[in-house]
Design an enzyme around this catalytic site. Structure first.
Site, PDB file in Angstrom:
ATOM      1  N   LYS A   1      25.725 -16.703 -39.749  1.00  0.00           N
ATOM      2  CA  LYS A   1      25.847 -15.271 -40.049  1.00  0.00           C
ATOM      3  C   LYS A   1      27.127 -14.677 -39.461  1.00  0.00           C
ATOM      4  CE  LYS A   1      21.878 -14.105 -38.090  1.00  0.00           C
ATOM      5  NZ  LYS A   1      21.310 -15.375 -37.610  1.00  0.00           N
TER       6      LYS A   1
ATOM      7  N   ARG B   1      26.935 -25.451 -30.333  1.00  0.00           N
ATOM      8  CA  ARG B   1      27.567 -24.173 -30.002  1.00  0.00           C
ATOM      9  C   ARG B   1      27.378 -23.842 -28.512  1.00  0.00           C
ATOM     10  NH1 ARG B   1      25.642 -19.048 -33.462  1.00  0.00           N
ATOM     11  NH2 ARG B   1      23.792 -19.149 -32.143  1.00  0.00           N
TER      12      ARG B   1
ATOM     13  N   ARG C   1      26.632 -19.059 -24.187  1.00  0.00           N
ATOM     14  CA  ARG C   1      25.422 -18.242 -24.399  1.00  0.00           C
ATOM     15  C   ARG C   1      24.240 -18.962 -23.791  1.00  0.00           C
ATOM     16  NH1 ARG C   1      24.866 -16.200 -30.560  1.00  0.00           N
ATOM     17  NH2 ARG C   1      22.668 -16.253 -29.931  1.00  0.00           N
TER      18      ARG C   1
HETATM   19  P1  ADP Z   1      21.219 -15.872 -33.582  1.00  0.00           P
HETATM   20  O1  ADP Z   1      21.026 -15.340 -34.966  1.00  0.00           O
HETATM   21  O2  ADP Z   1      22.056 -17.102 -33.540  1.00  0.00           O
HETATM   22  O3  ADP Z   1      19.918 -16.023 -32.841  1.00  0.00           O
HETATM   23  P2  ADP Z   1      22.048 -13.256 -32.526  1.00  0.00           P
HETATM   24  O4  ADP Z   1      23.285 -12.977 -31.772  1.00  0.00           O
HETATM   25  O5  ADP Z   1      21.859 -12.566 -33.837  1.00  0.00           O
HETATM   26  O6  ADP Z   1      22.047 -14.836 -32.722  1.00  0.00           O
HETATM   27  O7  ADP Z   1      20.777 -12.923 -31.622  1.00  0.00           O
HETATM   28  C1  ADP Z   1      20.608 -13.400 -30.318  1.00  0.00           C
HETATM   29  C2  ADP Z   1      19.375 -12.785 -29.659  1.00  0.00           C
HETATM   30  O8  ADP Z   1      19.560 -11.366 -29.539  1.00  0.00           O
HETATM   31  C3  ADP Z   1      18.044 -12.916 -30.411  1.00  0.00           C
HETATM   32  O9  ADP Z   1      17.410 -14.151 -30.155  1.00  0.00           O
HETATM   33  C4  ADP Z   1      17.260 -11.711 -29.872  1.00  0.00           C
HETATM   34  O10 ADP Z   1      16.723 -11.971 -28.603  1.00  0.00           O
HETATM   35  C5  ADP Z   1      18.331 -10.648 -29.703  1.00  0.00           C
HETATM   36  N1  ADP Z   1      18.449  -9.797 -30.913  1.00  0.00           N
HETATM   37  C6  ADP Z   1      19.523  -9.734 -31.737  1.00  0.00           C
HETATM   38  N2  ADP Z   1      19.298  -8.896 -32.762  1.00  0.00           N
HETATM   39  C7  ADP Z   1      18.026  -8.421 -32.596  1.00  0.00           C
HETATM   40  C8  ADP Z   1      17.181  -7.541 -33.331  1.00  0.00           C
HETATM   41  N3  ADP Z   1      17.593  -6.989 -34.484  1.00  0.00           N
HETATM   42  N4  ADP Z   1      15.938  -7.296 -32.859  1.00  0.00           N
HETATM   43  C9  ADP Z   1      15.513  -7.839 -31.726  1.00  0.00           C
HETATM   44  N5  ADP Z   1      16.228  -8.689 -30.979  1.00  0.00           N
HETATM   45  C10 ADP Z   1      17.477  -8.982 -31.400  1.00  0.00           C
END
Ligand code: ADP
Length: 191
Positions: free
Chosen positions: A14, A128, A134
């Site tokens: 994404k 990654r 991370r």
């Molecule tokens: P990925 O899609 O690789 O898991 P993201 O950066 O989108 O990476 O998300 C990392 C973490 O951030 C998620 O596992 C969650 O804990 C938190 N997070 C991100 N976006 C949301 C959301 N819309 N609602 C709740 N938690 C979120």
């Protein structure tokens, strides 16, 4: 406005495809994951709260992320459009996003769902983790993130399919090939 949701499991690409969308279409990229990681880095109260969920691979509560997004959408009123990356992740967030956009007489034009099989997702995220720093990118946490994805996030596919905006994208191949499929979908919008 052109409003795109980029949707898919952790590791589906994404963020990578969002960067290309920003470059080509001049959209504002709203990644809830990035916003929350910045809060953690800055050691704010919000960051501390977010970290307590993220480090375990769980979702941050809906009310918290919805509030962040609501403020940002208001702030960029004159944008060409948005890419929502990592949001919505629950049906409640999906409903809230619809309402927020409606306030500005806007809507979602397409939900691009990046399809990648589970084994590949795990490999990508573990790889990654070696460079991203991370602390949620490790084998143990990715397993809970995938479970959370299936239970809490995947129902949004049906939600958007019913609205007629869901578009499946083959998420395996070169970055440019995948972006080629995305461009085809976007260039069809409004035709
Ligand atoms: P990925 O899609 O690789 O898991 P993201 O950066 O989108 O990476 O998300 C990392 C973490 O951030 C998620 O596992 C969650 O804990 C938190 N997070 C991100 N976006 C949301 C959301 N819309 N609602 C709740 N938690 C979120």
């Amino acid at each position: 406005m052109l409003n795109i949701v980029i949707f898919g499991a952790p590791g589906s690409g994404k963020g990578t495809q969002s960067a290309k969308l920003v470059e080509k279409y001049g959209l504002i990229h709203l990644s809830t994951g990035e916003i929350l990681r910045d809060e953690i880095k800055a050691d704010t109260e919000l960051g501390k709260l977010a970290d307590s969920y993220m480090s375990k691979g769980r979702l941050v509560p809906d009310a918290v992320v919805i509030d962040i997004l609501d403020n940002l959408i208001g702030k960029y009123g004159d944008a060409k459009g948005f890419i929502f990356d990592g949001f919505p992740r629950t049906l409640a967030q999906g409903e809230a996003l619809g309402e927020m956009l409606e306030k500005h007489e806007e809507d979602i034009n397409a939900v691009l769902c990046l399809e990648v099989e589970e084994k590949e997702l795990i490999d990508r995220v573990v790889k990654r983790g070696r460079v991203s720093g991370r602390d949620d990118d490790n084998r143990e946490t990715i397993e809970s993130r995938l479970e959370v994805y299936h239970i809490q996030t995947e129902p949004l596919k049906e939600f958007y399919r019913e609205k007629g905006v869901l578009r499946n994208i083959q998420g395996v191949g070169s970055i440019d090939q995948i972006f080629g499929s995305i461009e085809q979908v976007i260039d069809q919008i409004g035709k």
